[in-house]
Scaffold this motif. Sequence first.
Motif, PDB file in Angstrom:
ATOM      1  N   LEU A 192       0.820  -1.200   0.000  1.00 37.99           N
ATOM      2  CA  LEU A 192       0.000   0.000   0.000  1.00 37.99           C
ATOM      3  C   LEU A 192       0.864   1.264   0.000  1.00 37.99           C
ATOM      4  CD1 LEU A 192      -2.716  -0.957   2.614  1.00 37.99           C
ATOM      5  CD2 LEU A 192      -2.954  -0.865   0.140  1.00 37.99           C
ATOM      6  N   GLN A 207      -8.273  11.550  -0.085  1.00 38.22           N
ATOM      7  CA  GLN A 207      -9.208  10.565   0.447  1.00 38.22           C
ATOM      8  C   GLN A 207      -8.618   9.151   0.360  1.00 38.22           C
ATOM      9  OE1 GLN A 207     -12.883  10.273  -1.631  1.00 38.22           O
ATOM     10  NE2 GLN A 207     -13.965   9.443   0.138  1.00 38.22           N
ATOM     11  N   THR A 208      -7.965   8.839  -0.774  1.00 37.53           N
ATOM     12  CA  THR A 208      -7.355   7.518  -0.929  1.00 37.53           C
ATOM     13  C   THR A 208      -6.239   7.332   0.079  1.00 37.53           C
ATOM     14  OG1 THR A 208      -7.737   7.860  -3.274  1.00 37.53           O
ATOM     15  CG2 THR A 208      -6.460   5.925  -2.657  1.00 37.53           C
ATOM     16  N   TYR A 211      -7.640   6.538   3.272  1.00 37.39           N
ATOM     17  CA  TYR A 211      -8.118   5.151   3.259  1.00 37.39           C
ATOM     18  C   TYR A 211      -6.943   4.187   3.485  1.00 37.39           C
ATOM     19  CZ  TYR A 211     -10.107   0.848   1.309  1.00 37.39           C
ATOM     20  OH  TYR A 211     -10.525  -0.427   1.110  1.00 37.39           O
ATOM     21  N   PHE A 212      -5.836   4.435   2.762  1.00 36.73           N
ATOM     22  CA  PHE A 212      -4.653   3.597   2.919  1.00 36.73           C
ATOM     23  C   PHE A 212      -4.149   3.619   4.354  1.00 36.73           C
ATOM     24  CE2 PHE A 212      -2.830   3.412  -1.675  1.00 36.73           C
ATOM     25  CZ  PHE A 212      -3.941   2.669  -2.047  1.00 36.73           C
ATOM     26  N   VAL A 215      -6.312   1.380   6.491  1.00 38.26           N
ATOM     27  CA  VAL A 215      -6.035  -0.041   6.215  1.00 38.26           C
ATOM     28  C   VAL A 215      -4.703  -0.442   6.835  1.00 38.26           C
ATOM     29  CG1 VAL A 215      -5.583  -1.733   4.408  1.00 38.26           C
ATOM     30  CG2 VAL A 215      -7.407  -0.061   4.107  1.00 38.26           C
ATOM     31  N   LEU A 218      -5.012  -0.926  10.470  1.00 35.05           N
ATOM     32  CA  LEU A 218      -5.686  -2.189  10.757  1.00 35.05           C
ATOM     33  C   LEU A 218      -4.708  -3.362  10.653  1.00 35.05           C
ATOM     34  CD1 LEU A 218      -8.607  -3.351  11.176  1.00 35.05           C
ATOM     35  CD2 LEU A 218      -8.553  -3.846   8.731  1.00 35.05           C
TER      36      LEU A 218
END
Lengths: 789, 63
Positions: A192, A207-208, A211-212, A215, A218
């Motif tokens: 990523l 925004q991406t 998001y990365f 993730v 997580l």
Amino acid sequence: MEIKCFHCGLAVPAGSHYQTKVLNKPQHFCCPGCLAVAESIVENGLEDYYHYRSEFAEKASENDEDLLEKLSVFDDDLILSEFVGKNNSTHEIQLTISGINCAACGWLIEKQLSKLKGIMQVAVNVSARRATVSWDSDLLQLSAILKHIENIGYHAKPFQPEQHEASYKQENQAFLKKLGLAGLMTMQVMMLNIGVFFDLFGHIDEQTKQYFNWVSLLLTTPVLLYSASGFYSGALRALKAKSVNMDVPVSLALSLTYLSSVLATFQNTGQTYFESLSMFVFLLLISRYLEHGARYKASQLSANMLEYMPTMANLVENKQVHPVLAKSLKLEQLVLVKAGDLVPIDGTIVEGQGQLDEALLTGEFELVSKTKGEKVYAGTVNQLGTLTIKVTSTLKHSVLNQINQLQSQALANKPKIAGIADRFSQYFVAVVLLTSAITYLVWHQISPEEALWHMIAVLIATCPCALGLATPSALSCAVAHLNGKGILLKRADALEQISNVDWVAFDKTGTLTEGKFSLSQCVNNIDKRDEHWLQVAACLEQYSEHPIAKAFEDIQCPYPVVNFSTVIGKGIQGTINNIQYKLGSELYMEQEIPKPLQICNVFLQANNRVLCGFALADKIRPSTTAILETFKDKKVTLISGDAEPMVYAIAKQLHIPNWLSKHTPEQKLGVIKKAQKDGYTVLMVGDGINDAPVLAQANVSVTLGVSSDLAKSSADVVLLDNSLDKINVVFNIAKRCKNKIKQNIGWAIGYNILVLPLAVSGVLTPWMAVIGMSLSSLIVVINSIRLLK
Amino acid sequence: MSIIYVLIPIAILLVCIAVFVFFWAVKSNQFDDLERHGSSILFDDDLPKHKQNSTPPTPEKHE
């Protein structure tokens, strides 16, 4: 050209004709043993073994007819219950198998056993040289399984893993899980973030990116919480003990980076470093796993050497004899000890007389005659005669157990020398922590929002990863190298100590000497050829169990012997070609010994005439003089439990100035302790049970492959092929290994000093620091691998 | 680009399965012997029948 045995690779003696067809070609073998094994392999359709093996097999022993009888001991329910896991009629056992040296061996054993009816499962572990077998006890007995393995040239023994081994195994599996998880997650997070770092997709919108980040968070969290848990607990342990270790800065860097990255993710501002985090954990775990793996393997191999054989005793009750476990014996009970049996317990002889091998107490192999009223000790072997003994102390209080306890005490008191890296890391860590604190404070003045990142870069860049790898990688390569040369190193850190050795102690019998009688001279009193008398003696001795008989083993015996009998403590007699011969000590002869024969200790007599004398002595090992030569600059001492004249003779012959005789295990221990107190680093070379406590106490201890189990369990180095000059190989490797460790540490420190200014000044970002750190670790590992050659 | 909002969760799911399988493999001792099983594939269970007296292949009970 010399022909080599197809099975074991040793030279085939000239004139022998052992042949069979293997893989469609006739092949030569060196001995009937190897031939039988090869035939058995071919017969079972397992020829593929020869195709794919990468090493020659071990030389097979000649077929032992008593084997089945010996193995049948293992069918006894009492013994079975000690090490067999039972589930209805399914039994499961762990066997240690000697002779395994390549993957093909594992296949061969599995195939051979799976042909047996009643076998349910076989799993051979080649690297640990063990097999787990489960079988149906209604169809099959354990002795049959063991016999089957013997047939194809391996030796299997039931054993019980040492206690600490189970925890080693658990730890090893935990490491693997942590490592695997960290590896998998690192790959994902990297994937990523590489894109984001190098802007591979042109413009990535906010925004991406966001998001990365989520993730990555997580995916990194399990790595931080599970994979890295060992570092936190290590750091906590160190802090509790009011010291610092390498885990402290590691934990600090990990938790700070994680917390700040989480903060950045939640607030959607600033840089995250999840990929650096997980890669950092992954790389650190690799080094820890390597180190732990080397220890685990050493512990497995050394546990294999300890044969598990519970001592049985023949209890006499109401004139009936039945076998019981020795540890269940009580005071005043009567025990029958037959010729060749191990004395199971301390006691006094109430009936019979025998000759006992008391090597346990004295280290000497010459037999001691004992009769009614005298004490015998557990662990000694009754070579001749049948004894009935009365138990005078239980096994727990026996002399054998006392030596055992002495050994474990000595092992616990063994002087601990911190490795080079350990000593170094203390200071190193302190400096790192200080520098990062200063970096933070200084940067806080310049630009407060960058301060944290610069501090983290310092922590990561100076991460003692390469330093942590420096010693274990070098040690495990050195251990592997030695293993390939037939030297088993049980404690890797012994290598760090061995180069400091300046005081060497040797045991006499079995270590410097071979520990058995061999023929040194034959003095003829009559005009027949020497060979003739040697053959006569050999024919007589082949029926004797006495250690003297072994000296005549290699001589052919063409004559049949009748009316053979033994006179305990004196000698043997028998009739060959209608002449009655007597063979034995001076006491056994009816005539006076003629002058030229007086140097001998065994005599042959017939028709009232002393015909011939044989001088038997304990031969000095061929490798002894060479090894003593190399220890010239060290203080060499000979410590023996034997009587003074014998020790003196050997010491004089080998030019050893310091020698001590008649030493009990306690006294030997005292000598070593004193030397250590005087500041010497002690190397002990010994083989007997009576040497075990000393071996445990010495800074470094070496024992031989033929040694007693107790000696092997307390020694650091085992020379499997019994040649003492291999000690030199250990010294050489130790020296090279020490150099490698120094080089590694030098590099690790040098690199860190180099990058420190870059990190402090803020040029280095955390991800660069991680890559630099891994490269530096890689160089250390590659440098260590050169030790394998 | 909105496809990554679907693909990445799927990737995560696959990784979770991989982790689970790996843990299971470690737990069932499959990593105990790293030396041997690399060459296991080389061994044929039955040899070509070039010998008269070679025993007929027996059914294997194995692992």
